[in-house]
Design a protein around this motif. Structure first.
Motif, short mmCIF file in Angstrom:
data_model
loop_
_atom_site.label_atom_id
_atom_site.label_comp_id
_atom_site.label_asym_id
_atom_site.label_seq_id
_atom_site.Cartn_x
_atom_site.Cartn_y
_atom_site.Cartn_z
N LEU A 221 -112.24 3.06 5.95
CA LEU A 221 -112.68 3.39 4.60
C LEU A 221 -111.57 4.02 3.77
N GLY B 87 -108.95 1.72 2.34
CA GLY B 87 -109.41 1.03 1.14
C GLY B 87 -109.35 1.91 -0.09
N GLU C 251 -110.11 0.14 -3.19
CA GLU C 251 -111.43 -0.42 -2.91
C GLU C 251 -112.41 0.73 -2.65
N GLY D 79 -115.84 2.66 -1.34
CA GLY D 79 -116.47 2.56 -0.03
C GLY D 79 -117.72 3.39 0.10
N TYR E 282 -120.22 5.32 3.18
CA TYR E 282 -120.45 5.71 4.58
C TYR E 282 -121.93 5.99 4.72
N PHE F 99 -116.31 6.88 -3.76
CA PHE F 99 -116.84 7.00 -2.39
C PHE F 99 -118.24 7.58 -2.45
N ALA G 232 -119.04 -1.46 -4.13
CA ALA G 232 -118.32 -1.13 -2.88
C ALA G 232 -117.78 -2.39 -2.23
N ARG H 101 -116.05 -1.86 0.90
CA ARG H 101 -116.01 -1.50 2.32
C ARG H 101 -117.20 -0.58 2.63
N MET H 102 -117.74 -0.76 3.85
CA MET H 102 -118.88 0.06 4.25
C MET H 102 -118.84 0.33 5.75
N VAL I 58 -118.58 -7.47 0.79
CA VAL I 58 -118.37 -6.19 1.48
C VAL I 58 -117.92 -6.45 2.92
N SER J 78 -117.71 -4.75 6.49
CA SER J 78 -118.47 -3.65 7.10
C SER J 78 -118.04 -3.37 8.53
#
Length: 537
Positions: A45, A48, A54, A56, A58, A88, A117, A119-120, A155, A157
């Motif tokens: 994360l 990114g 990018e 992200g 969580y 984030f 988002a 990225r996850m 995304v 992940s």
């Protein structure tokens, strides 16, 4: 098909899967409790956010927002900064019940769309799957929400899955339907190898399936990829000086540049001295060099250098000599190879001595061949001329080492103690020197204060040197015996001739005396006759 790949934030891990994870993939990160799953996912994360621009998310079903921020802050990751910038989002779903799992998943999808988002991380996959009574329902829900929908939104992940201690299988058996890739973390056996990481699956990707060393420090997780092995390397015909007076002319003019040399011998015989003189000779010629000791501290090496004539050791260090020490019990062999690679890049080293790779034997007795092969490959890849010392127990004959690594080196020099007429001396034998017409004599060398190691000459007059006890050659003894016999015979012949000469002189003297006596007797008679005639008259 060509994938756009994104970095995990851990370069060593990216190198195991063609440079990173294909964009839009869902990757399962599995491992035992405390094996670094959250750390790895946090790197993903943060990479990114910090380097790729990018945003992200969580999603936590296990720890609170405060716990997460405290843990990652210790690793140098400031997620709060990006949370303040709206890049984030932390979704704390730790208190979600079974009845609320569908609403929780809907919230995840909504947050993805609202924050755009890319990225996850979902922590953890195990908690989500346990919220369903039927595994088929879990598979369908997860495939739709975490598979198709996240991929449609672009995304990428990571799903964290707990693997109970002692269990080899990953998760509940539905992961393969959801995950495009699987990365597994496992605990190591020693402090030098605390964690192992392995890429088990990554669709459309040529992956390295070996287990690789992973270490978590104050800077986060580092994965050490193994040194690539190959057979073909560029070759040079240039000769470089060894730094040992008298050795170059017996080794075809010196070592070929880029070759690797094993210096084998018992403790104290001179391996460290030879390897240090080799590196120091290069520094004096303008070539940066590294002397890496696995058994002594840098100050011990400097003290030895001063004793053997390198009083200007500080000047050598300023000119490009790097003296480093490594405790092998604290550093895995893969980490050591990476450490040397960094040192080569940092210093521009053209010569390296590693003293002694036998230090790895205690902790890695079954891996010595592999360790040595990767070290040699590193040197040859960078075109570095290197010496590796190996400790051996001196035995009669030519038993080099029980490690079985001598075939990996292009040059081999054997150093031995030898007893000669009640005194301990040192001998050297060049057993192997690739593409070189080298001296095959057993050489004597000395190590003295102020001058270090130097070749004294060939031990041609002795036999039995490799037994450890040298004796004068029998042919020399026979030659001396013949010479003495010949000398005795000559003396005897001389006495005989002298005796004969003296005897001949004696005979001549006797004959001359008789003639003189006869002549005296004849003159008397003549006088008597004359006197008689006078009386008669």
């Amino acid at each position: 098909m060509t994938f756009e790949r994104i970095s995990t934030g851990i370069p060593g891990l990216d190198s195991l899967m063609e440079g990173g994870i294909p964009r839009g993939f869902t990757v399962l990160v599995a491992g035992n409790p405390g094996s670094g799953k959250t750390v790895l996912a946090s790197h993903f994360l943060y990479e990114g956010l910090k380097n790729a621009g990018e945003s992200g998310i969580y999603v936590s079903f296990s720890e609170s927002r405060e716990q997460f921020f405290n843990n990652v802050e210790r690793l140098g990751m400031d997620f709060q900064k990006y949370e303040g910038e709206g890049k984030f989002h932390f979704l704390d779903l730790a208190s979600v019940t079974r009845e609320g799992i569908q609403d929780a998943l809907d919230e995840v999808v909504a947050t993805i769309r609202d924050s755009h988002a890319q990225r996850m991380v979902v922590d953890s996959f195990s908690a989500i799957s346990q919220a369903f009574d039927d595994l088929n329902e879990a598979r369908i829900a997860l495939q739709i929400v975490l598979g198709k929908m996240t991929r449609a939104e672009g995304v990428t992940s990571m799903l964290i899955a707990e693997v109970p201690v002692g269990q080899e299988s990953i998760g509940s058996g539905i992961e393969e339907f959801v995950a495009d890739g699987i990365i597994k973390l496992e605990h190591g056996r020693t402090n030098a190898a605390p964690l192992g990481v392995r890429v088990i699956k990554m669709r459309g990707t040529d992956i390295d399936r070996e287990t690789h060393l992973a270490v978590i420090s104050s800077k986060g997780m580092t994965v050490y990829g193994k040194q690539k092995l190959r057979l073909s390397y560029p070759m040079s015909e240039e000769r470089i000086r060894t730094g040992v007076p008298g050795l170059d002319e017996r080794a075809g003019g010196g070592f070929l540049r880029g070759t690797t040399t094993a210096v084998i011998g018992a403790s104290g015989v001179g391996k460290t001295t030879l390897s240090f003189q080799f590196v120091a000779e290069g520094v004096r010629a303008g070539e940066p060099g590294i002397f890496c000791s696995l058994e002594e501290a840098p100050d011990d090496i400097r003290r030895m250098a001063r004793r053997y004539g390198y009083g200007d050791i500080e000047s050598l260090e300023e000119a490009g000599l790097a003296i480093v020490s490594v405790v092998v019990e604290n550093l895995h062999p893969d980490a050591f190879v990476s450490f040397l690679a960094e040192q080569i890049k940092k210093t521009g080293a053209r010569r390296i001595a590693v003293d002694s790779i036998s230090a790895f034997e205690q902790s890695y007795p079954d891996e010595m061949y592999s360790i040595t092969k990767h070290l040699v490959a590193l040197m040859r890849e960078h075109g570095v001329t290197s010496i590796f010392t190996l400790l051996t127990t001196q035995q009669a004959g030519m038993n080099l080492t029980e490690l079985g690594v001598s075939s990996l080196f292009q040059n081999i020099i054997l150093l031995r103690y030898v007893e000669v007429e009640g005194a301990m001396r040192r001998s050297m034998l060049i057993l192997k020197m690739r593409s070189t017409n080298h001296d095959e004599s057993i050489l004597e060398f000395t190590i003295s204060d102020g001058s270090g190691m130097r070749i004294a000459g060939a031990m041609d007059e002795y036999t039995g040197i490799l037994t450890g006890v040298a004796q004068r050659l029998y042919k020399e003894f026979e030659a001396r015996k013949r010479a003495m016999a010949q000398e005795g015979a000559q003396k005897k012949e001389g006495r005989r001739r002298r005796s004969e000469f003296e005897a001949s002189l004696g005979k001549k003297a006797g004959s001359s005396g008789s003639r003189q006596k006869g002549e005296r007797g004849g003159g008397g008679r003549q006088q008597q006759q004359r006197r008689g005639r006078g009386q008669k008259r």
